[in-house]
Design a protein around this motif. Structure first.
Motif, short mmCIF file in Angstrom:
data_model
loop_
_atom_site.label_atom_id
_atom_site.label_comp_id
_atom_site.label_asym_id
_atom_site.label_seq_id
_atom_site.Cartn_x
_atom_site.Cartn_y
_atom_site.Cartn_z
N PRO A 1 0.85 -1.19 0.00
CA PRO A 1 0.00 0.00 0.00
C PRO A 1 0.88 1.25 0.00
O PRO A 1 1.92 1.29 0.67
N ASP A 2 0.48 2.25 -0.74
CA ASP A 2 1.21 3.51 -0.78
C ASP A 2 0.91 4.28 0.51
O ASP A 2 -0.24 4.63 0.76
N PRO A 3 1.91 4.54 1.34
CA PRO A 3 1.64 5.22 2.62
C PRO A 3 1.20 6.66 2.47
O PRO A 3 0.68 7.26 3.41
N THR A 4 1.37 7.22 1.27
CA THR A 4 1.04 8.64 1.09
C THR A 4 -0.36 8.86 0.51
O THR A 4 -0.84 9.98 0.49
N ASN A 5 -1.01 7.81 0.02
CA ASN A 5 -2.36 7.96 -0.54
C ASN A 5 -3.11 6.64 -0.46
O ASN A 5 -2.72 5.73 0.26
N SER B 1 2.69 -5.04 5.13
CA SER B 1 3.80 -4.58 5.96
C SER B 1 5.08 -4.46 5.15
O SER B 1 5.31 -5.23 4.23
N CYS B 2 5.92 -3.50 5.54
CA CYS B 2 7.24 -3.35 4.90
C CYS B 2 8.36 -3.87 5.79
O CYS B 2 9.53 -3.74 5.45
N GLY B 3 8.02 -4.46 6.93
CA GLY B 3 9.03 -5.00 7.81
C GLY B 3 9.49 -3.99 8.85
O GLY B 3 9.22 -2.79 8.76
#
Length: 256
Positions: A113-117, A193-195
């Motif tokens: 998921p894009d954390p900014t949008n 998750s990105c870890g």
């Protein structure tokens, strides 16, 4: 039979990922083994191996979504040719972070998921065709193995008695043991998750490096680079993740 082993303490995440697997495996025999009280991921996965009845074992995080419609067909096809497959990894493991191998030694793709949008980001590490062979280690968000291979290797729950580096250790030992490890570039997965590279991770990273001292790759990367492609919605991800475009993107990324 496919046995899907998931360690999860979150009932909502477990229900959601189980529904996803049910949708992707509805045409084949499968079982979902939930481990909800794992002392560590290694311990939980070993318990899952002991409970499993399938000829293919899938080790899965609880926060992923498999988008590939014919996932079951592709899974069987890959594991007819290879012993362990995943969706991201390296052909030259240099440390306890497989991404640190960089180009041209990292392979596969993962969607986050894009954390900014409200959209998504497709992280393309490297795609040269339907599969990348001669892989040394895989990311643990998702990987699958033949039952006999998983039983022979098992997870090192003594050294990795937490929630980090269990995946690199298992897949690197598979490579060192002569098993055929590969990245399946036609399986597309969203990972929520990105870890986390915190103090606990550093502890297990050091354990990994001590355990495998002298066995790691010493080649130097040519480029510290990956391609990040934004997409506005989930229904556009599979259109983007077609092999011709991914191969072209990889070639450009590695040549510039």
């Amino acid at each position: 039979m496919i046995s899907v082993i998931i360690c999860s303490i979150d009932a909502n995440k477990f229900a959601k990922v189980s529904q996803n697997y049910a949708a992707r495996l509805k045409e084949v025999d499968y079982e979902i083994i939930g481990i909800h009280d794992a002392e560590s991921l290694a311990e939980g996965y070993n318990r899952g191996i002991a409970q499993s009845t399938g000829s293919i074992l899938v080790f899965s995080h609880d926060d992923i979504e498999i988008l590939t419609p014919d996932f079951n067909t592709k899974l069987f096809a890959y594991l007819e040719r290879y012993d362990v497959i995943g969706v991201a990894g390296t052909s030259c493991l240099t440390s306890a972070v497989w991404l640190e191998a960089w180009q041209p030694f990292i392979h596969g793709l993962v969607v986050h998921p894009d954390p900014t949008n409200q959209g998504y980001v497709i992280n393309v590490y490297g795609v040269g065709g339907p599969v990348t062979e001669h892989i040394q280690a895989l990311d643990g968000l998702f990987f699958a193995a033949r039952q006999g291979v998983a039983e022979a290797l098992r997870f090192d729950e003594i050294t990795f008695n937490g929630f980090h580096c269990y995946d690199l250790d298992f897949t690197f030992r598979a490579y060192l043991s002569g098993y055929r490890v590969a990245v399946a570039n036609e399986i597309t997965i969203i990972h929520e998750s990105c870890g986390s590279f915190n103090e606990a991770w550093r502890e297990y990273s050091e354990r990994f490096m001590r355990k495998h001292a002298g066995k790691l790759c010493t080649q130097k990367p040519a480029k510290e680079r990956l391609a990040c492609a934004p997409v506005s919605s989930k229904d556009k991800i599979l259109d983007y993740c077609r092999l011709p475009g991914l191969i072209e993107l990889t070639q450009k990324m590695r040549s510039t």
